[in-house]
Scaffold this active site. Structure first.
Site, PDB file in Angstrom:
ATOM      1  N   VAL A  20       0.859  -1.178   0.000  1.00  0.00           N
ATOM      2  CA  VAL A  20       0.000   0.000   0.000  1.00  0.00           C
ATOM      3  C   VAL A  20       0.897   1.229   0.000  1.00  0.00           C
ATOM      4  O   VAL A  20       1.824   1.335   0.801  1.00  0.00           O
ATOM      5  CB  VAL A  20      -0.882  -0.017   1.277  1.00  0.00           C
ATOM      6  CG1 VAL A  20      -1.654   1.276   1.409  1.00  0.00           C
ATOM      7  CG2 VAL A  20      -1.806  -1.216   1.271  1.00  0.00           C
ATOM      8  N   CYS A  21       0.627   2.167  -0.895  1.00  0.00           N
ATOM      9  CA  CYS A  21       1.438   3.389  -0.970  1.00  0.00           C
ATOM     10  C   CYS A  21       1.282   4.200   0.313  1.00  0.00           C
ATOM     11  O   CYS A  21       0.171   4.538   0.719  1.00  0.00           O
ATOM     12  CB  CYS A  21       1.009   4.246  -2.150  1.00  0.00           C
ATOM     13  SG  CYS A  21       1.729   5.909  -2.088  1.00  0.00           S
TER      14      CYS A  21
END
Lengths: 133, 130
Positions: B77-78
């Site tokens: 997940v960024c």
């Protein structure tokens, strides 16, 4: 391994987060020394317009960041001429993005090239990785 | 084939996350390698463990977690996109003084460099969502 990366920017700078979060990928990606091009089509051409003012919409005006792209060696910026024309814009309405060409005694050169849809198609065709935002 | 997967939309509003999940599961099922699944924009919402969909609906974060466990799949997940949208792991929650974290098992939070790396390493980078 060097791959050809194209960032295809299709949306207006405000209204959705895509333009901002695309620019964030470009800036981080610049550290990876890949062959990077940016293309602006459709409402994406508004991302590069001069004199953006977001005071009344409570959004951060991130357009000055595009001027830093040259310092990140991101200097292949293609703008779809048809998209400009449809919106009554010319290249003079866009930020004067430049870079210093290390192969030409650091001469300052424009980064933006206005292209037609045929040239864009050829550009897209030659890429290894395309991020479309 | 070595695939990289990018998911740009959240679960439920758009079907793109479901399609990404099915594509990933099918690719793994056919014996392909999935180098990484990277979640960006609202796609980070695939990584919350606190969603409670109705019992007769699919629970997409749980499906991702289960797929990750079965196949040792790297779900990233960024961090910047996640912070904006309130998707935190325990370390991030502590660092920012928040009273809870919500990341689902099998997901990890990392930077955009992981997306670029997926583009470099994968034979094909497949993007889901607009």
């Amino acid at each position: 391994m060097i791959k050809k990366f194209l960032y295809l920017n299709r949306k207006a700078p405000y209204g959705t987060v895509y333009a901002l979060e695309s620019l964030e990928v470009v800036l981080i990606g610049a550290a990876f020394d890949q062959d990077v091009s940016l293309a602006f089509i459709d409402d994406g051409v508004y991302q590069l317009t001069k004199a953006q003012n977001t005071d009344d919409i409570g959004m951060k005006n991130f357009s000055p960041t595009y001027r830093a792209l040259g310092d990140y060696d991101v200097n292949k910026i293609f703008v779809d001429g048809g998209s400009l024309e449809e919106r009554g814009l010319t290249v003079d309405d866009l930020l004067p993005l430049t870079y210093e060409d290390e192969d030409d005694d650091w001469a300052e050169k424009p980064s933006i090239r206005v292209v037609d849809s045929g040239e864009l198609a050829a550009l897209i065709d030659e890429q290894d990785v395309i991020f479309s935002f | 084939m070595k695939y990289g997967i990018v998911v740009n939309t959240g679960p439920y509003t758009h079907q793109a996350s479901d399609t990404a999940y099915h594509f990933t599961a099918a690719a793994l099922g056919k014996g392909h390698e999935v180098f990484r699944v990277f979640f960006y924009h609202d796609g980070v919402n695939n990584g919350t463990r606190l969603g409670v969909p109705p019992q007769d609906d699919r629970n997409l974060p749980e499906k991702w977690s289960s797929l990750a466990q079965q196949h040792d799949l790297d779900l990233v997940v960024c961090v910047a996109a996640a912070q904006r949208r309130g998707l935190l792991d325990a370390d991030e929650a502590k660092r920012h003084g928040k009273d809870a974290d919500n990341i689902a098992p099998g997901f990890r939070i990392s930077g955009l460099g992981q997306l670029i790396e997926a583009g470099i390493e994968a034979d094909r980078l497949v993007v889901f969502g607009d």
